[in-house]
Design an enzyme around this catalytic site. Structure first.
Site, PDB file in Angstrom:
ATOM      1  N   THR A 184      -9.574 -26.519 -28.900  1.00 48.86           N
ATOM      2  CA  THR A 184      -8.596 -27.762 -29.786  1.00 48.86           C
ATOM      3  C   THR A 184      -7.467 -27.984 -29.348  1.00 48.86           C
ATOM      4  OG1 THR A 184      -6.789 -25.668 -30.869  1.00 48.86           O
ATOM      5  CG2 THR A 184      -9.304 -26.594 -32.306  1.00 48.86           C
ATOM      6  N   ASN A 279      -4.003 -13.446 -29.896  1.00 49.70           N
ATOM      7  CA  ASN A 279      -3.958 -12.101 -30.693  1.00 49.70           C
ATOM      8  C   ASN A 279      -5.215 -11.871 -30.079  1.00 49.70           C
ATOM      9  OD1 ASN A 279      -4.578 -14.576 -32.371  1.00 49.70           O
ATOM     10  ND2 ASN A 279      -6.666 -12.698 -33.701  1.00 49.70           N
ATOM     11  N   ASP A 324      -2.152 -10.616 -35.553  1.00 47.23           N
ATOM     12  CA  ASP A 324      -2.043 -12.130 -35.234  1.00 47.23           C
ATOM     13  C   ASP A 324      -1.149 -12.926 -34.148  1.00 47.23           C
ATOM     14  OD1 ASP A 324      -3.361 -14.413 -34.980  1.00 47.23           O
ATOM     15  OD2 ASP A 324      -3.021 -15.283 -37.097  1.00 47.23           O
ATOM     16  N   HIS A 631     -10.563 -22.992 -47.735  1.00 45.97           N
ATOM     17  CA  HIS A 631     -10.433 -23.580 -49.459  1.00 45.97           C
ATOM     18  C   HIS A 631      -8.776 -23.300 -50.155  1.00 45.97           C
ATOM     19  CE1 HIS A 631     -13.984 -26.055 -49.572  1.00 45.97           C
ATOM     20  NE2 HIS A 631     -14.640 -25.647 -49.144  1.00 45.97           N
TER      21      HIS A 631
HETATM   22 CA    CA Z   1      -4.577 -16.006 -34.207  1.00 45.85          CA
END
Ligand code: CA
Length: 700
Positions: A184, A279, A324, A631
């Protein structure tokens, strides 16, 4: 077959230019020539690299638009894209053309003066790849060099295009397509090479960054950020040293994580390349590396020699990462006077909530103070450079309390800006709490969500009092951080978290779009709001500015999406603003108007509930495992994907064909027939119906 779509506009423009040039020749050579030179043309100043220079400051010296006249800023043109997922790109402006990327790794080229679409390129990423993504089908932009554009795709390819036509020059696969890797981030150009990383830690991958030759895509080197299986040996001495900080396995089966999915910076004088490392995979260190250890180079800034990819130094922000806490956030290079001494620094506000200033030649820690609410550590020990953790944060003896920052981070990928005039770094900051607990039933499922934690996004407890208390902690703001004093100078509150990236200018202006759908200009010195524009959609991407034909413009891609827009649920606060994907370009006295916004109305009309309380509860558990990351928490969509509570009865009739059979795979909704049986799918449906009934009752 992927290919570029050439539109006739460019051709017309070229013809027009030729004709105009022709007409400018004097009609007769004997004609008297006026010798007064024309006024010197004001040179164009464009936005030619991702961070507006290898130092990634995202500052522009342009000041034509400034605090005195910004009130007159208006839309000059806009272009609507045919997608409805997140947009995170930094557009580049080069030789009068704007190049940007959209959902599904598409590339668009616009005439910067008129907005006309010159060409677009669709790399045709398989739409069912979306299930292998943590954070929406986004892309953060292209890199440009010598007539070519370079970009990564969601399915791990690196592609070179002719900038003039969008025609493909070369393409290489940078990842193993058998593993759930994705790209990305924008590639960066260093000398004759492209630097590109990848993402996918939550899905189960091993992180690395690679260099490819600009001319033909040949791979020049690769640096792994975490060790593989020790039995297979180690690729580099740096990875061998890292392996000493991991213990007990089997991290290599899941991949270990440490992906380099966004930030990269470069210092040409020091010839050092800086990468931000992500992470661990899975998040939970008890599962990933049960004997503990720092788990290098997770959550670190690593300096490499860009010529051969050799390790030079590292600084680990979060040893033994278990929350994370990526250090993939934007890194800025600047020269600052710290404690009376001129230092070449690198600055980062990673997810863990501390703002770090390091000497970028050596990696020496100069300061580390919290820019966001931090409960996981009391402070960073400046002697050891290590955080001092609070009690109970490793969830070894039961769940944590409300833990800040949560996995969405005190700051996420949204770029900051450093303004040398004010000496401040502007941070899109947020507080989104989380409760971490070990997933006692964890088993690795390749290509699916693997955190080793209970997927409990503070997980909206059913008790409304607790829910209100949790939501009361959620915040979003702009923090103006003084990196020399290591403290906040001022802060501007937003309605909620997940707001856009930053741009600051010599016009003493700070630009940012936000989750409420406003594009706003603030004073850089005190945060006073001076101007805003209703973009009709949430903005997460960072703005850019440039001067063409003597006139300054500001541009931003608008379009709601990204991680928190998918998972956020009620925590977004700003409400589920629908995605409207568009490029907006502003100038002084711009007069263009957007078409009226169409307000979507969610209708809750579920079929009758046939599930028992037990079946609904079982459905909720399955929802948290399989559905929540696209969602939304408690089935409340953040606006980027379908709000399942609003499904029609007809759509409910298609439930099994959709959920098991993958009827809508082309929208990224794959079938889970290999994972779930019919009874489980029905249980999830019962949970959705229960959520819809609640929403309906609340609306009445
Ligand atoms: Ca992550």
């Amino acid at each position: 077959m992927p290919h570029g779509y050439r539109l006739p506009g460019l051709l017309l423009a070229v013809c027009f230019c030729l004709a105009a040039c022709d007409r400018s020749t004097p009609e007769s050579p004997s004609e008297a020539v006026q010798l007064t030179p024309p006024p010197a043309a004001i040179p164009d100043i464009e936005w030619r690299t991702h961070g507006n220079g290898p130092d990634e400051q995202r500052y522009s010296a342009l000041d034509q638009i400034n605090t005195d006249n910004v009130a007159k800023l208006g839309l000059d043109w806009y272009f609507d894209y045919p997608t409805n997922r997140g947009l995170e790109a930094t557009p580049l402006v080069i030789d009068g053309v704007i190049y940007t990327t959209g959902s599904w790794s598409m590339v668009f080229a616009h005439d910067a003066r008129s907005g006309e679409l010159l060409w677009f390129y669709d790399p045709e990423v398989p739409r069912n790849w979306a299930v292998h993504l943590c954070c929406d089908v986004v892309n953060r932009g292209v890199a440009y060099n010598d007539g070519k554009l370079f970009f990564g795709t969601l399915d791990g390819r690196l592609i070179a295009l002719e900038a003039s036509s969008g025609k493909k020059v070369w393409e290489v696969q940078t990842t193993d397509r058998e593993r759930p890797y994705s790209i990305t981030g924008a590639p960066r150009i260093v000398k004759d090479r492209l630097i590109i990383g990848n993402g996918g830690s939550e899905l189960g991958v091993r992180g690395y960054v690679s260099a490819y030759a600009l001319k033909d895509g040949e791979m020049l080197w690769r640096f792994y950020t975490v060790p593989g299986n020790p039995e297979d040996g180690f690729e580099t001495p740096a990875v061998e040293r890292a392996a000493e900080t991991w213990g007990g396995g089997p991290w290599w089966e899941i991949g270990g994580g440490g992906t380099v999915w966004d930030s990269i910076a470069y210092d040409p004088d020091l010839n050092l390349l800086y990468i931000g490392v992500g992470n661990g995979a899975p998040w939970n260190q008890q599962i990933r590396s049960p004997e503990g250890g720092d788990n290098l180079y997770l959550s670190s800034i690593v300096a490499l020699n860009p010529d051969d990819g050799r390790y030079v130094w590292h600084y680990q922000t979060t040893p033994g990462e278990s929350w994370d806490y990526t250090a993939t956030q934007h890194m800025i290079l600047a020269d600052l006077e710290v404690k009376g001494e001129q230092r070449k620094v690198i600055m980062q506000a990673p997810k863990n909530g501390f703002f770090y200033v390091l000497d970028r030649a050596t990696g020496e820690l100069l300061s580390a103070e919290p820019y966001a609410t931090v409960t996981w550590a009391t402070h960073v020990d400046m002697e050891t450079g290590r955080p001092v953790e609070a009690d109970g944060v490793r969830y070894t003896d039961g769940p944590t309390g409300l833990h800040l920052p949560g996995p969405i981070g005190g700051h996420n990928w949204h770029p900051m800006s450093y303004n040398p005039d004010t000496g401040l770094v502007y941070i899109p900051k947020q507080d989104v709490p989380w409760i971490f607990a070990t997933d006692e039933q964890f088993s690795y499922r390749e290509g699916y969500w693997n955190t080793g934690t209970d997927a409990a996004p503070a997980s909206m407890p059913d008790d409304p009092t607790i829910q209100a208390a949790v939501l009361g902690m959620v915040r979003g703001s702009i923090v103006a951080w003084d990196p020399v004093a290591a403290e906040t100078r001022w802060e501007v509150e937003h309605a909620g978290p997940w707001n856009g990236g930053m741009l600051s200018t010599a016009g003493d202006l700070l630009f940012q779009g936000n989750a409420e759908g406003q594009f706003v200009a603030y004073r850089t010195d005190n945060g006073e709001e001076l101007w805003s524009f209703d973009a009709q959609t949430g903005i997460v991407a960072p703005p850019v500015t440039y001067r063409l034909d003597g006139e300054q413009y500001v541009a931003v891609v608008a379009g709601w999406g990204g991680a928190l827009a998918l998972v956020g649920g009620d925590a977004l606060k700003a409400g589920a603003i629908p995605n409207r994907s568009r490029l907006l370009v502003f100038k002084l006295d711009g007069t263009k108007q957007l078409p009226p916004a169409v307000a979507p109305q969610l209708v809750f009309d579920p079929p009758p509930q046939s599930g028992s309380a037990e079946q609904i509860a079982a459905g909720k558990d399955l929802y948290l495992r399989y559905c929540v990351f696209c969602h939304g928490d408690a089935a409340v969509s953040g606006g980027a994907t379908t709000d399942l509570r609003g499904l029609s009865r007809e759509q409910h009739n298609d439930w099994l064909a959709t959920v098991l059979g993958g009827k809508h795979w082309q929208n990224g909704m794959v079938g889970f027939g290999g994972e779930l049986d019919e009874a489980q799918a029905r249980n999830i449906q019962s949970y959705i119906i229960e959520r819809a009934e609640r929403a309906k009752a609340a609306q009445e």
